[in-house]
Design a protein around this motif. Sequence first.
Motif, PDB file in Angstrom:
ATOM      1  N   UNK A 113      14.278  -0.095   0.390  1.00 37.47           N
ATOM      2  CA  UNK A 113      14.198  -0.137   1.847  1.00 37.47           C
ATOM      3  C   UNK A 113      12.920  -0.877   2.227  1.00 37.47           C
ATOM      4  N   UNK A 114      13.081  -1.942   3.010  1.00 39.55           N
ATOM      5  CA  UNK A 114      11.952  -2.733   3.487  1.00 39.55           C
ATOM      6  C   UNK A 114      11.875  -2.583   5.000  1.00 39.55           C
ATOM      7  N   UNK A 115      10.704  -2.163   5.486  1.00 41.80           N
ATOM      8  CA  UNK A 115      10.545  -1.945   6.928  1.00 41.80           C
ATOM      9  C   UNK A 115       9.086  -2.117   7.341  1.00 41.80           C
ATOM     10  N   UNK A 116       8.871  -2.667   8.518  1.00 42.28           N
ATOM     11  CA  UNK A 116       7.518  -2.764   9.068  1.00 42.28           C
ATOM     12  C   UNK A 116       6.957  -1.379   9.376  1.00 42.28           C
ATOM     13  N   UNK A 117       7.824  -0.393   9.543  1.00 42.04           N
ATOM     14  CA  UNK A 117       7.377   0.981   9.829  1.00 42.04           C
ATOM     15  C   UNK A 117       6.551   1.562   8.686  1.00 42.04           C
ATOM     16  N   UNK A 118       6.659   0.987   7.502  1.00 39.12           N
ATOM     17  CA  UNK A 118       5.937   1.496   6.333  1.00 39.12           C
ATOM     18  C   UNK A 118       4.506   0.969   6.246  1.00 39.12           C
ATOM     19  N   UNK A 119       4.201  -0.046   7.038  1.00 38.81           N
ATOM     20  CA  UNK A 119       2.897  -0.697   6.938  1.00 38.81           C
ATOM     21  C   UNK A 119       1.766   0.306   7.178  1.00 38.81           C
ATOM     22  N   UNK A 120       0.822   0.348   6.240  1.00 40.17           N
ATOM     23  CA  UNK A 120      -0.339   1.209   6.342  1.00 40.17           C
ATOM     24  C   UNK A 120      -0.103   2.651   5.946  1.00 40.17           C
ATOM     25  N   UNK A 121       1.136   3.005   5.610  1.00 40.23           N
ATOM     26  CA  UNK A 121       1.447   4.380   5.217  1.00 40.23           C
ATOM     27  C   UNK A 121       1.401   4.528   3.699  1.00 40.23           C
ATOM     28  N   UNK A 122       0.948   5.689   3.212  1.00 38.24           N
ATOM     29  CA  UNK A 122       1.015   5.923   1.770  1.00 38.24           C
ATOM     30  C   UNK A 122       2.482   6.008   1.327  1.00 38.24           C
ATOM     31  N   UNK A 175      17.585   5.225  11.708  1.00 38.10           N
ATOM     32  CA  UNK A 175      16.235   5.762  11.868  1.00 38.10           C
ATOM     33  C   UNK A 175      15.166   4.667  11.827  1.00 38.10           C
ATOM     34  N   UNK A 176      15.427   3.617  11.073  1.00 40.29           N
ATOM     35  CA  UNK A 176      14.484   2.508  10.908  1.00 40.29           C
ATOM     36  C   UNK A 176      15.239   1.209  11.219  1.00 40.29           C
ATOM     37  N   UNK A 177      15.422   0.896  12.507  1.00 36.55           N
ATOM     38  CA  UNK A 177      16.298  -0.213  12.900  1.00 36.55           C
ATOM     39  C   UNK A 177      15.955  -1.572  12.300  1.00 36.55           C
ATOM     40  N   UNK A 178      14.679  -1.808  11.976  1.00 34.75           N
ATOM     41  CA  UNK A 178      14.305  -3.111  11.422  1.00 34.75           C
ATOM     42  C   UNK A 178      14.503  -3.185   9.909  1.00 34.75           C
TER      43      UNK A 178
END
Length: 78
Positions: A37-46, A15-18
């Motif tokens: 879990x570390x992902x760029x998809x989380x940037x700016x999200x609460x 689901x979060x390839x990076x």
Amino acid sequence: MAMEAGEIARMIKAALPDAAVEIRDLAGDGNHYAATVTSAAFKGLPRVRQHQLVYDALGGRMGGVLHALALTTVAAPD
């Protein structure tokens, strides 16, 4: 029925390839895990939305097949 740590990691990475995913079995029983879990998809999200993305990746297994997951999410830098 327990889930294996590798299966949890594979589902998150699908689901979060990076994502960099670290899974630890807290009790040695295949039912109580901690995940970072570390992902760029989380940037700016609460934080709540970050966790929802991970739970969504697990396809409804939380609370069923996967009894407990202590979750830490980290937004990866660009």
